[in-house]
Design a protein around this motif. Structure first.
Motif, mmCIF file in Angstrom:
data_model
loop_
_atom_site.group_PDB
_atom_site.id
_atom_site.type_symbol
_atom_site.label_atom_id
_atom_site.label_comp_id
_atom_site.label_asym_id
_atom_site.label_seq_id
_atom_site.Cartn_x
_atom_site.Cartn_y
_atom_site.Cartn_z
ATOM 1 N N GLY A 292 0.774 -1.233 0.000
ATOM 2 C CA GLY A 292 0.000 0.000 0.000
ATOM 3 C C GLY A 292 0.801 1.275 0.000
ATOM 4 N N GLY A 293 2.044 1.201 -0.396
ATOM 5 C CA GLY A 293 2.893 2.389 -0.409
ATOM 6 C C GLY A 293 2.488 3.388 -1.486
ATOM 7 N N SER A 294 2.713 4.648 -1.211
ATOM 8 C CA SER A 294 2.391 5.712 -2.155
ATOM 9 C C SER A 294 3.512 5.875 -3.182
ATOM 10 N N LYS A 295 3.257 6.726 -4.172
ATOM 11 C CA LYS A 295 4.303 7.029 -5.160
ATOM 12 C C LYS A 295 5.508 7.669 -4.484
ATOM 13 N N THR A 296 5.253 8.453 -3.450
ATOM 14 C CA THR A 296 6.352 9.075 -2.712
ATOM 15 C C THR A 296 7.197 8.011 -2.011
ATOM 16 N N ALA A 297 6.564 6.967 -1.509
ATOM 17 C CA ALA A 297 7.303 5.874 -0.873
ATOM 18 C C ALA A 297 8.154 5.131 -1.902
ATOM 19 N N VAL A 298 7.596 4.927 -3.105
ATOM 20 C CA VAL A 298 8.355 4.266 -4.175
ATOM 21 C C VAL A 298 9.579 5.110 -4.524
ATOM 22 N N ARG A 299 9.361 6.405 -4.726
ATOM 23 C CA ARG A 299 10.497 7.299 -5.037
ATOM 24 C C ARG A 299 11.512 7.294 -3.889
ATOM 25 N N GLY B 187 14.123 4.877 3.016
ATOM 26 C CA GLY B 187 13.588 5.775 1.990
ATOM 27 C C GLY B 187 12.082 5.660 1.857
ATOM 28 N N ALA B 188 11.570 4.425 1.896
ATOM 29 C CA ALA B 188 10.120 4.221 1.797
ATOM 30 C C ALA B 188 9.411 4.785 3.026
ATOM 31 N N VAL B 189 9.978 4.560 4.196
ATOM 32 C CA VAL B 189 9.380 5.078 5.428
ATOM 33 C C VAL B 189 9.355 6.601 5.397
ATOM 34 N N ILE B 190 10.474 7.215 5.048
ATOM 35 C CA ILE B 190 10.541 8.679 4.974
ATOM 36 C C ILE B 190 9.579 9.203 3.910
ATOM 37 N N GLY B 191 9.514 8.520 2.767
ATOM 38 C CA GLY B 191 8.598 8.926 1.700
ATOM 39 C C GLY B 191 7.151 8.922 2.165
ATOM 40 N N GLU B 192 6.773 7.884 2.885
ATOM 41 C CA GLU B 192 5.400 7.802 3.387
ATOM 42 C C GLU B 192 5.127 8.908 4.403
ATOM 43 N N LEU B 193 6.094 9.164 5.270
ATOM 44 C CA LEU B 193 5.905 10.222 6.262
ATOM 45 C C LEU B 193 5.807 11.595 5.596
ATOM 46 N N LEU B 194 6.592 11.808 4.533
ATOM 47 C CA LEU B 194 6.502 13.067 3.790
ATOM 48 C C LEU B 194 5.156 13.208 3.076
ATOM 49 N N ALA B 195 4.582 12.064 2.691
ATOM 50 C CA ALA B 195 3.273 12.074 2.034
ATOM 51 C C ALA B 195 2.145 12.165 3.065
ATOM 52 N N LYS B 196 2.537 12.372 4.335
ATOM 53 C CA LYS B 196 1.577 12.543 5.438
ATOM 54 C C LYS B 196 0.730 11.284 5.677
ATOM 55 N N ASP C 89 2.288 3.767 10.947
ATOM 56 C CA ASP C 89 2.073 2.337 10.695
ATOM 57 C C ASP C 89 2.171 2.023 9.199
ATOM 58 N N GLN C 90 1.569 2.874 8.366
ATOM 59 C CA GLN C 90 1.628 2.669 6.923
ATOM 60 C C GLN C 90 3.065 2.837 6.424
ATOM 61 N N ALA C 91 3.785 3.788 7.013
ATOM 62 C CA ALA C 91 5.181 4.003 6.616
ATOM 63 C C ALA C 91 6.021 2.762 6.913
ATOM 64 N N ILE C 92 5.817 2.181 8.088
ATOM 65 C CA ILE C 92 6.555 0.966 8.454
ATOM 66 C C ILE C 92 6.161 -0.191 7.542
ATOM 67 N N LYS C 93 4.883 -0.280 7.239
ATOM 68 C CA LYS C 93 4.375 -1.325 6.347
ATOM 69 C C LYS C 93 5.038 -1.210 4.962
ATOM 70 N N SER C 94 5.124 -0.007 4.435
ATOM 71 C CA SER C 94 5.769 0.209 3.130
ATOM 72 C C SER C 94 7.255 -0.128 3.193
ATOM 73 N N GLY C 95 7.897 0.249 4.288
ATOM 74 C CA GLY C 95 9.309 -0.102 4.473
ATOM 75 C C GLY C 95 9.511 -1.602 4.502
ATOM 76 N N PHE C 96 8.614 -2.303 5.194
ATOM 77 C CA PHE C 96 8.658 -3.763 5.241
ATOM 78 C C PHE C 96 8.496 -4.341 3.835
ATOM 79 N N GLY C 97 7.656 -3.693 3.027
ATOM 80 C CA GLY C 97 7.459 -4.133 1.641
ATOM 81 C C GLY C 97 8.748 -4.113 0.841
ATOM 82 N N THR C 98 9.619 -3.126 1.122
ATOM 83 C CA THR C 98 10.899 -3.088 0.394
ATOM 84 C C THR C 98 11.756 -4.291 0.760
ATOM 85 N N LEU C 99 11.709 -4.698 2.039
ATOM 86 C CA LEU C 99 12.469 -5.884 2.446
ATOM 87 C C LEU C 99 11.950 -7.135 1.748
ATOM 88 N N LEU C 100 10.632 -7.259 1.687
ATOM 89 C CA LEU C 100 10.048 -8.405 0.987
ATOM 90 C C LEU C 100 10.401 -8.381 -0.499
#
Length: 159
Positions: A78-85, A110-119, A123-134
């Protein structure tokens, strides 16, 4: 069969396979270099242009897997485009700042920071970060399979 060429090629194969775990090593290109060196020793008797064209396609596919697996992991969770970038920027920044460990930690941060910047929520930021590990682990498994395929193909051709 050229024994010295085969020994040198196998050294490159080992380094290339280590590149799956140690991202600072360019895994697939090292495999290809080992094959080229063997080819020079054998005067390209068994390794034809079509063989190398196929190997180059597999190397290109490995590069695509490396790039896309990270994006897939972020999007899957569920990461945003900002998390991908952020994960892509983190991949490069992490490698420069943290070395081999940065390839794993950089995209995650980077994904965690991206999600936090996208407001988005923490929890979603950590989830997106976990997605990068997977994504990284999934990509590593796919790369392992393809690189084994490349080596098996090499040995089947030189027999």
């Amino acid at each position: 069969m050229s024994t010295p060429g085969l020994i040198i090629a196998c050294i490159f194969f080992i380094a290339g396979m280590a590149g799956i775990i140690l991202p600072i090593l360019p895994g697939a290109p090292l495999l290809l270099i080992g094959m080229l060196i063997y080819g020079f020793f054998e005067h390209f008797t068994h390794l034809t242009w079509s063989f190398f064209a196929g190997q180059l396609i597999l190397v290109a596919f490995i590069f695509a897997v490396d790039y896309l697996s990270n994006i897939w992991g972020v999007k899957k969770y569920g990461g945003s485009k900002t998390a991908v970038r952020g994960s892509l920027i983190g991949m490069f920044a992490g490698l420069l700042l943290l070395g081999p460990l940065g390839i794993i930690l950089g995209p995650l941060l980077g994904a965690v920071i991206g999600e936090l910047l996208a407001k988005r929520s923490f929890d979603q930021a950590i989830k997106s970060g976990f997605g990068t590990l997977l994504g990284f682990l999934g990509g590593a498994l796919i790369k392992l399979f393809i690189q084994i395929l490349m080596i098996v193909w090499f040995f089947s051709v030189i027999q």
